[in-house]
Enzyme design. Structure first.
Site, PDB file in Angstrom:
ATOM      1  N   ASP A  90     -11.222   2.096  -0.815  1.00  0.00           N
ATOM      2  CA  ASP A  90     -10.340   2.907  -0.117  1.00  0.00           C
ATOM      3  C   ASP A  90     -10.907   3.622   1.008  1.00  0.00           C
ATOM      4  OD1 ASP A  90      -7.752   3.564   0.525  1.00  0.00           O
ATOM      5  OD2 ASP A  90      -7.296   5.056  -1.318  1.00  0.00           O
ATOM      6  N   HIS A 133       1.024  -1.332  -0.065  1.00  0.00           N
ATOM      7  CA  HIS A 133       0.076  -0.100  -0.053  1.00  0.00           C
ATOM      8  C   HIS A 133       0.938   1.158   0.012  1.00  0.00           C
ATOM      9  CE1 HIS A 133      -2.575   3.086   1.856  1.00  0.00           C
ATOM     10  NE2 HIS A 133      -3.617   2.334   1.417  1.00  0.00           N
TER      11      HIS A 133
END
Ligand code: MN
Length: 352
Positions: free
Chosen positions: A312, A186
């Protein structure tokens, strides 16, 4: 959110695979780090902003990040998200000193595992690790898999400017491969030596800098030969593969040209083309990119079994994006892979 009407059920479960949380105790550790005179500019610009900004967006995000119960479940219901795959938000423990990072990764994983036990049909967890101590990270992967029932690892890109392409970190890859769990790479805020020319124009964050830096990290892992050493290792990258599918052709051409010209000691021959590793060792999520042409292009490049849905949350919480994804002109079979079955397989989600 423009509506609180729950989204109707679809002929698939909607599993969102890059969703974030932040325990209150972690924010306390962050406050101490932010108070130091030599605080990292990327961390200051990211969590320093979110934790202190009076803006409605920042306050909302901080509230959602800390909730692993009713606020989150209500937002999931409103957006039609059946399940979240949840990870410790960036930069996680990677901004902490080694001892604190190792200790707190365990605390965070226990807290997330407890939330998954409370809501087993709604939440799936990822294992946070401290790359600052690769041997401890490998042990935490083992504990996360065998004791906590989690089947993926979260690493927020670089660790204080260091990249997993450095073989000193490869105990982490060995553990992930041995336990058959993917690593979600990430974004993190940009490291000190990179952030200047991004931050002075306001492009260091999710708008562009995160993608550049995380894409660079993934490429460094490929070109360092990690997948020749660990051929079963799987990484997950978000934001439509941080644009790497779009780069694939030129990466293959220029990697070969660079190897043949012996231009860099660090660019050595690989067993396969860079794009082959993208197709065989990466899963890609569309976090933050609810854009049909990019999703279809990526499915073309890496295959429909390797592209997954992500929202997200809470950074990009937008129910209308779920509707846009529902409405993609895509076969029912492929859409179910995108929203549900690829994630079930990758994260070993048990369904009844
Ligand atoms: Mn994210």
């Amino acid at each position: 959110m423009t509506t609180t009407e729950p989204k109707p059920a679809a002929p698939y479960q909607r599993i969102a695979t890059e969703e974030a949380f932040a325990p209150a105790e972690m924010l306390n550790i962050y406050r101490k780090i932010l108070a130091k005179s030599d605080v990292d500019p990327g961390f200051q610009g990211l969590m320093g902003f979110y934790m202190s900004s009076p803006s409605a967006r920042a306050q909302h995000i901080m509230r959602c990040l800390q909730d692993l119960d009713q606020v989150r479940l209500q937002h999931m219901d409103e957006a039609g998200i059946d399940r979240q795959v949840i990870a410790l938000t960036a930069p996680g423990v990677q901004v902490m000193d080694k001892e604190t990072a190792v200790a707190f990764s365990r605390v965070a994983n226990d807290e997330l595992a407890e939330a998954v036990r409370r809501h087993p049909t709604r939440f799936t967890g990822m294992i946070a690790v401290a790359p600052q101590d690769p041997a401890a990270a490998a042990l935490e992967i083992e504990r996360g898999v065998t004791r906590l029932g989690m089947n993926a690892v979260i690493i927020n890109s670089h660790t204080q400017g260091e990249y997993l392409s450095d073989s000193k970190f490869w105990d982490i890859f060995a553990a992930a491969e041995a336990h058959d769990v993917p690593i979600y790479l990430h974004p993190n805020s940009l490291p000190k030596n990179m952030i200047g020319s991004f931050q002075d124009c306001g492009l260091d964050g999710a708008i562009y800098g995160f993608g550049v830096e995380t894409g660079l990290h993934a490429l460094r892992i490929i070109t360092a030969g990690v997948f020749d050493r660990f051929p079963k290792l799987q990484l997950i990258i978000g934001h439509m593969g941080e644009a790497l599918p779009f780069w694939a052709y030129r990466l293959d051409y220029m990697h070969r040209a660079t190897v043949l010209s012996n231009r860099y000691e660090s660019i050595k021959p690989l067993l396969k083309k860079p794009s082959d590793y993208l197709r065989e060792n990466f899963f890609i999520t569309n976090s933050g990119v609810a854009w049909e042409p990019a999703i279809k292009f990526t499915q073309d490049i890496v295959g429909v079994d390797r592209v997954m849905y992500a929202m997200d949350y809470p950074y990009q919480y937008a129910a209308d994006e779920v509707t846009a994804m529902d409405n993609m002109a895509m076969s029912a079979e492929v859409k179910k892979k995108f929203f549900q079955t690829n994630a079930e397989s990758v994260f070993k989600i048990k369904t009844t």
